[in-house]
Enzyme design. Structure first.
Site, PDB file in Angstrom:
ATOM      1  N   GLU A 141      -8.718  -1.226   6.878  1.00  0.00           N
ATOM      2  CA  GLU A 141      -7.643  -0.385   6.354  1.00  0.00           C
ATOM      3  C   GLU A 141      -7.197  -0.687   4.924  1.00  0.00           C
ATOM      4  O   GLU A 141      -6.098  -1.197   4.690  1.00  0.00           O
ATOM      5  CB  GLU A 141      -6.441  -0.425   7.301  1.00  0.00           C
ATOM      6  CG  GLU A 141      -6.737   0.215   8.640  1.00  0.00           C
ATOM      7  CD  GLU A 141      -5.495   0.463   9.488  1.00  0.00           C
ATOM      8  OE1 GLU A 141      -4.391  -0.006   9.104  1.00  0.00           O
ATOM      9  OE2 GLU A 141      -5.622   1.130  10.527  1.00  0.00           O
ATOM     10  N   VAL A 142      -8.019  -0.334   3.976  1.00  0.00           N
ATOM     11  CA  VAL A 142      -7.556  -0.290   2.584  1.00  0.00           C
ATOM     12  C   VAL A 142      -6.361   0.659   2.532  1.00  0.00           C
ATOM     13  O   VAL A 142      -6.386   1.741   3.128  1.00  0.00           O
ATOM     14  CB  VAL A 142      -8.679   0.189   1.652  1.00  0.00           C
ATOM     15  CG1 VAL A 142      -8.164   0.434   0.240  1.00  0.00           C
ATOM     16  CG2 VAL A 142      -9.821  -0.831   1.650  1.00  0.00           C
TER      17      VAL A 142
END
Length: 336
Positions: A141-142
């Site tokens: 999850e950037v």
């Protein structure tokens, strides 16, 4: 690509080697052999193992053998019970999807980036040869849109370095806004034909996150029935459309690495949501991992447990709140 290797429906082992207190008690006892056996008995074909960098890497970049010994045991148990394994780097030096973590600077700091590359090279040396059973998930999850340009560069460099050691292993790659499906289109073309685009889905948010206290988009006291939400096959078709077309454009496939519903939603409404989204996944050949795992302090349920899944799991929805609320029988025999 994933389906051909028997990776279709999985379950998350969150809260064990990530999002935890790192105590020996937790690491030794949170998941045991019987838990892995139970997952296989439920009919899942793979597990996702989130790990934080500090489980396997010291601040100077050197290896923590104890952490790798623990991963080795998971690999052995998965092999014993016929499960595939996704190794997910949930937190790296300088970055975490969880804003409560004291990690920042990764996308601008060459030292942090080098530690990221070194970590993945070590994982590749140890596990990259087992290409039929193990998949790598580069980073969980950037978050910010501002990171995508540098993330495209960093991920490409990292995959290139992994490939010198493990040329055939499948690598999962997600985009920004916490792996949102509609941001897959902003990823670069895959480094090679063994990269799979990865996304997460907790939509529509007002239904899946109703009662949540950790996001300004939700009024905690509001409740919504399934029939009052936007949820439909057409809704998910539209939501996934650019991800599907991007994957088709580059000749790769998609994987949904997390999805689910918060515990305040009834079992009946949760089941309706799962059935709709899984129908769309199946239509488009999207393998997926459901974010169900065990409660922080108690054991996995037995097959005869009458409690709902929300009483026996740990969340992967940002705050460790439980989220898939069907009965065990419904979840494991009907939604897939």
């Amino acid at each position: 690509m994933l389906k051909s290797r028997g990776i279709i429906k999985g379950i998350n082992l969150g809260g064990w080697m990530s999002q935890c207190d790192y105590s020996r008690e937790r690491l030794d006892n949170f998941v045991k052999e019987n838990d892995i056996k139970q997952i296989a008995d439920w009919g899942f074909d793979h597990v996702r193992l989130p790990i934080d960098y500090n489980i396997v890497q010291n601040n100077d970049g050197s290896v923590i053998e104890d952490g790798y010994n623990r991963i080795d045991k998971v690999v052995e148990l998965c092999r014993k019970y016929g499960l595939k394994l996704v190794i997910d780097l949930h937190k790296t030096a300088g970055f975490s999807f969880d804003f409560g973590e004291p990690e920042s600077g990764f996308f601008d700091n060459k030292e942090y980036q080098e530690r990221f590359y070194i970590l993945w090279e070590e994982i590749a040396r140890r596990y990259g040869h087992d290409t039929d059973n193990i998949v790598f998930e580069l980073l969980n999850e950037v978050t910010d849109e501002a990171f995508i340009g540098k993330w495209n560069e960093i991920s490409d460099i990292c995959i290139g370095r992994i490939r010198k050691i493990a040329p055939e292993v499948i690598i999962l790659l997600g985009s920004y806004h916490n792996n949102a499906a509609d941001t897959v289109q902003f990823l670069n073309a895959p480094h090679d034909d063994r990269v799979v685009y990865n996304f997460h889905c907790y939509e529509p948010l007002k239904f899946t996150h109703q009662g949540a206290t950790w996001t300004p988009d939700i009024i905690p006291g509001e409740r919504m029935k399934f029939e009052d939400s936007e949820t439909s096959e057409a809704y998910f078709e539209e939501l996934f459309s650019t991800a599907i077309s991007t994957a088709e454009k580059y000749g790769t496939t998609l994987y949904c690495g997390e999805y689910g519903v918060i515990d305040v939603v009834s079992a009946e409404d949760s089941l309706k949501w799962f059935k709709v989204i899984n129908k769309v996944f199946s239509k488009h050949g999207i393998s997926r991992e459901c974010g169900i795992t065990r409660k922080w302090t108690s054991a996995f349920p037995t097959a005869s447990t009458t409690a709902t899944v929300r009483d026996t799991e740990v969340s992967v929805i940002k705050t460790r709140k439980a989220h898939n609320c069907c009965t065990l029988t419904e979840v494991f025999t009907r939604v897939y």
